[in-house]
Design an enzyme around this catalytic site. Structure first.
Site, short mmCIF file in Angstrom:
data_model
loop_
_atom_site.label_atom_id
_atom_site.label_comp_id
_atom_site.label_asym_id
_atom_site.label_seq_id
_atom_site.Cartn_x
_atom_site.Cartn_y
_atom_site.Cartn_z
CG ASP A 32 -1.32 1.27 1.28
OD1 ASP A 32 -2.13 1.74 0.62
OD2 ASP A 32 -1.91 1.84 2.44
CG ASP A 50 -1.61 7.25 -0.10
OD1 ASP A 50 -0.32 8.28 0.10
OD2 ASP A 50 -3.04 7.28 -0.58
N GLY A 101 -7.37 4.69 4.38
CA GLY A 101 -7.75 2.72 3.23
C GLY A 101 -9.53 3.09 3.11
CB SER A 138 -3.81 7.23 -3.53
OG SER A 138 -3.62 8.31 -4.44
NE ARG A 139 -9.50 8.73 -10.49
CZ ARG A 139 -9.88 8.52 -11.28
NH1 ARG A 139 -9.91 7.15 -10.82
NH2 ARG A 139 -10.11 8.62 -12.38
CG ASN A 140 -3.57 12.66 -6.21
OD1 ASN A 140 -3.44 13.18 -7.53
ND2 ASN A 140 -4.62 12.30 -5.09
CG ASP A 149 -1.63 2.48 6.23
OD1 ASP A 149 -2.39 2.15 5.59
OD2 ASP A 149 -1.60 3.87 6.83
C1 BG6 Z 1 -5.86 5.86 0.32
C2 BG6 Z 1 -5.94 6.41 0.97
O1 BG6 Z 1 -4.82 5.19 -0.29
O2 BG6 Z 1 -6.35 6.04 -1.08
C3 BG6 Z 1 -7.03 7.26 1.20
O3 BG6 Z 1 -5.73 6.22 2.21
C4 BG6 Z 1 -7.22 8.31 0.44
O4 BG6 Z 1 -7.21 8.54 1.95
C5 BG6 Z 1 -7.51 7.20 -0.91
O5 BG6 Z 1 -8.93 8.38 0.34
C6 BG6 Z 1 -8.41 7.66 -2.30
O6 BG6 Z 1 -6.70 8.60 -3.26
P1 BG6 Z 1 -7.22 9.87 -3.72
O7 BG6 Z 1 -5.67 10.54 -3.78
O8 BG6 Z 1 -7.17 9.41 -5.09
O9 BG6 Z 1 -7.85 11.00 -3.27
MG MG Z 2 -2.98 3.37 3.74
#
Ligand code: BG6
Ligand code: MG
Length: 235
Positions: free
Chosen positions: A16, A18, A53, A124-126, A178
């Site tokens: 994972d 984040d 998560g 996450s999309r980031n 986590d």
């Molecule tokens: C997860 C994070 O990895 O990604 C979450 O733990 C988050 O908190 C989710 O909401 C989506 O992330 P993002 O960057 O696409 O908003």
């Molecule tokens: Mg995480």
């Protein structure tokens, strides 16, 4: 686990992002806090912990549990999530290779040296932006993220996609997580769950870590023993 009568252990480790490889929680917290404030919603660390998560839109819904203004349309909710993401992305720009703990890089390097195939499995999309900014991307054979999936954790899709990209069956992959939603996704995928941070106390985990370098004590030699009783790092 056996394959053709031969013992097969873990060959791939899916991380994972984040909260495991990088500490972006503070940026998510800051961005959600600003959005919540603009809607007159109280938001603190305890509320933020519920978002760990959890996907972006699902996180927004949790925050809106305390919203008492006029009803919001689906379009307005999307705009709110986009606004949070705009602030979050601005905060991410402060990240660089120094944002990654040296022990994290050393652990990835050692695992690669032992022949493990490594992947990122993040909702996450980031994720790609973070991997680029920190220089972490180069350590991974595959990246499965929020852009390539349709269902966020606890659905197993993100991890199954990572295993597929690694060219490994799910049973030969471990997942380092986590968050409870990620451990649930790892179990649903039929992978070996490894908990760290907030998930270290999760009873479903086969290995529980205080810190990432402890992976090196578990992932060496015959890892087929990890499928047996739960193992705990000494506190
Ligand atoms: C997860 C994070 O990895 O990604 C979450 O733990 C988050 O908190 C989710 O909401 C989506 O992330 P993002 O960057 O696409 O908003
Ligand atoms: Mg995480």
């Amino acid at each position: 686990m056996t394959e053709g009568g031969t013992k097969v252990g873990i060959r791939g480790i899916i991380f994972d992002l984040d909260g495991v490889l990088v500490h972006t929680d503070q940026y998510h917290f800051e961005a959600w806090k600003r959005l919540a404030g603009s809607l007159g919603i109280y938001f603190d660390e305890a509320a933020n912990a519920r978002l760990r998560g959890v996907g972006r839109m699902e996180s927004l819904e949790i925050i809106l549990e305390r919203y008492s203004g006029p009803p919001l349309s689906g379009q307005e909710k999307c705009a709110l999530a986009e606004e949070k993401n705009r602030v979050y992305q601005g905060l991410l720009q402060t990240m660089n290779p120094d944002s990654v703990a040296l022990e994290t890089v050393d652990t990835l390097s050692a695992l690669k040296g032992r022949g493990y195939r490594l992947a990122v499995g993040s909702s996450s999309r980031n994720a790609k932006t973070i991997l680029d900014l920190t220089g972490l991307g180069g350590w991974f054979d595959a990246v499965s993220d929020g852009v390539s999936i349709t269902r966020a954790k606890p659905d197993p899709e993100v991890f199954l996609k990572a295993a597929q990209l690694l060219g490994l069956p799910p049973g030969q992959c471990a997942v380092v997580e986590d968050a409870a939603s990620g451990i649930e996704a790892a179990c649903a995928a039929g992978m070996l769950p490894v908990g760290i941070g907030g998930a270290a106390g999760d009873g479903r985990c086969r290995c529980r870590l205080n810190a990432l370098p402890e992976l090196l004590t578990y992932f060496q030699g015959d890892t087929s023993i990890l499928y047996g009783a739960a193992l705990h790092s000494p506190r």
